[in-house]
Scaffold this active site. Sequence first.
Site, mmCIF file in Angstrom:
data_model
loop_
_atom_site.group_PDB
_atom_site.id
_atom_site.type_symbol
_atom_site.label_atom_id
_atom_site.label_comp_id
_atom_site.label_asym_id
_atom_site.label_seq_id
_atom_site.Cartn_x
_atom_site.Cartn_y
_atom_site.Cartn_z
ATOM 1 N N HIS A 81 61.473 45.908 46.263
ATOM 2 C CA HIS A 81 61.824 46.259 44.880
ATOM 3 C C HIS A 81 61.365 45.179 43.896
ATOM 4 O O HIS A 81 61.927 45.052 42.810
ATOM 5 C CB HIS A 81 63.331 46.499 44.722
ATOM 6 C CG HIS A 81 63.900 47.460 45.708
ATOM 7 N ND1 HIS A 81 63.860 48.832 45.548
ATOM 8 C CD2 HIS A 81 64.503 47.243 46.911
ATOM 9 C CE1 HIS A 81 64.432 49.423 46.585
ATOM 10 N NE2 HIS A 81 64.819 48.482 47.428
ATOM 11 N N LYS A 119 42.941 32.179 27.713
ATOM 12 C CA LYS A 119 43.137 33.235 28.691
ATOM 13 C C LYS A 119 42.150 33.157 29.850
ATOM 14 O O LYS A 119 40.983 32.848 29.691
ATOM 15 C CB LYS A 119 43.008 34.613 28.034
ATOM 16 C CG LYS A 119 44.127 34.963 27.077
ATOM 17 C CD LYS A 119 45.463 35.099 27.769
ATOM 18 C CE LYS A 119 45.505 36.263 28.732
ATOM 19 N NZ LYS A 119 45.346 37.569 28.065
ATOM 20 N N GLU A 155 42.178 44.015 38.384
ATOM 21 C CA GLU A 155 42.557 45.114 37.508
ATOM 22 C C GLU A 155 41.579 46.278 37.634
ATOM 23 O O GLU A 155 41.974 47.442 37.635
ATOM 24 C CB GLU A 155 42.619 44.615 36.065
ATOM 25 C CG GLU A 155 43.738 43.606 35.835
ATOM 26 C CD GLU A 155 43.680 42.975 34.444
ATOM 27 O OE1 GLU A 155 42.751 43.289 33.680
ATOM 28 O OE2 GLU A 155 44.565 42.159 34.137
ATOM 29 N N ASN A 166 41.622 35.944 32.838
ATOM 30 C CA ASN A 166 42.096 37.261 33.253
ATOM 31 C C ASN A 166 41.539 37.665 34.620
ATOM 32 O O ASN A 166 40.340 37.513 34.868
ATOM 33 C CB ASN A 166 41.684 38.312 32.223
ATOM 34 C CG ASN A 166 42.244 38.024 30.846
ATOM 35 O OD1 ASN A 166 43.371 37.550 30.719
ATOM 36 N ND2 ASN A 166 41.463 38.300 29.817
ATOM 37 N N SER A 204 39.239 35.884 27.024
ATOM 38 C CA SER A 204 39.634 36.735 25.909
ATOM 39 C C SER A 204 38.730 36.450 24.718
ATOM 40 O O SER A 204 38.325 35.307 24.486
ATOM 41 C CB SER A 204 41.089 36.463 25.534
ATOM 42 O OG SER A 204 41.395 37.009 24.267
#
Length: 475
Positions: A161, A288, A295, A290, A282
């Site tokens: 969970h 940033k 993704e 990423n 970014s």
Amino acid sequence: MADNKPMRLWGGRFEGGPSDALTRLSVSVQFDWRLAPYDLLASRAHARVLHRAGLLAQDELDRMLGALDDLDQACRNGEFRPTVADEDVHTALERGLLERLGTLGGKLRAGRSRNDQIATDLRLYLRDHVRTIVSRLVELETALIGQAEEHAETAAPGMTHLQHAQPVAFGHQLLAHAHALTRDVDRLRDWDRRAAVSPLGSGALAGSSLPLDPAAVAAELGFDSAAPNSMDAVADRDFAAEFLFCAAMIGVHISRLGEELVLWASQEFRWIEVDDAYSTGSSIMPQKKNPDVAELARGKSGRLIGSLMSLLTTLKGLPLTYNRDLQEDKEPVFDAVDTLLLVLPAVSGMVSTMRVNKAKLEASAPDGFALATDLAELLVRQGVPFREAHEAVGHLVVWCQVNDKDLGELTDEELAKVSPYFASGPDGSVRDVLNVQGALAARAARGGTAPDRVRDQIAALRETVDDQAAWANES
């Protein structure tokens, strides 16, 4: 593409040509051209079977094979390309053959149809590319195994969970993803067994009255057998749908891995750092970094699942045998192949180069009272019913929350105050289970997270992956 005079493989009973709208709707050469090498391969086999049937003289066969070889080379180096007038890959290649052989080229069409040609070509294409996909899966499995070997003893928070549950070896968690990928390879290898059936010789739907030898053609093309039913052979796209299921399942697995990598790379987790080569920045926030590969792996899974749904929807209402709807079978298959061969190397590179924050993992492993289950199981080993052990440890966790303490910080007096079950004996056994390394080592049964079991998994997986790589490299 040059604008040549249209050539069709049909039309004798038509007084006029198709409308522009029908032509635009029917054309598929812009995507099925990638099947050209496989169509030429099948054409060579068909020419030989025509010769054995007495339908091509030896000199005709020699000229035919020479022209097919020349056309193959011209396709590979770009000298021969489809034109805007070619309806499909078969039309384009017959045009190329006729340009080289004249009327002799027209003899190759005897005993076969575009219906059995395309079913054969697509099987050949997929059986070839599945081995490349397996090679890329092997690379990802190897990357996961390499990281797992380095972190066989690194404690990490195991979660259910998305809440801290029990400590695990980080290598154990990485290997969970590797095991999922080995099942994907198993599915593809099992798929190949069912796909190794040749439709060539089935004609349009009823077979041929010519004395052909479908079994000989199947053997030459590397199939295990020829199709036992000509109608099923040209109508069947189970092999394409099953491949797309395998591709979608791979997509789901790399999406789940991608999700964890995204979480692990976040500031809230800080379990890993993604290498610069597999990160982006970014356009507005200079700080940033990423995890775009992870993704995109997540995002591409939707595309793979969509391809499966697209083909199943196309197939669900088709009567036997061939229907033009089946033109829609190729683009989802091609897209799935392209997607996997694009995504898998990137995910492999990301995993193999990521840096694991071992100190952060091990510091977080006992957080959230993650050793509570170990304490309950200690009581069970001492004869306490698990229901009572569970209740007692639950009360202890509440006491810790009220008094802002973790389990490992409790004194013997505090433990005994909550329940007599926690009073340490002369061997101090309660205290012994309140440490992460002890909790890991205790889970030494098959499939457990103990470092020794993690190393056993690594050894077994390396053998499995070696066998998979050998299969992928078979000609």
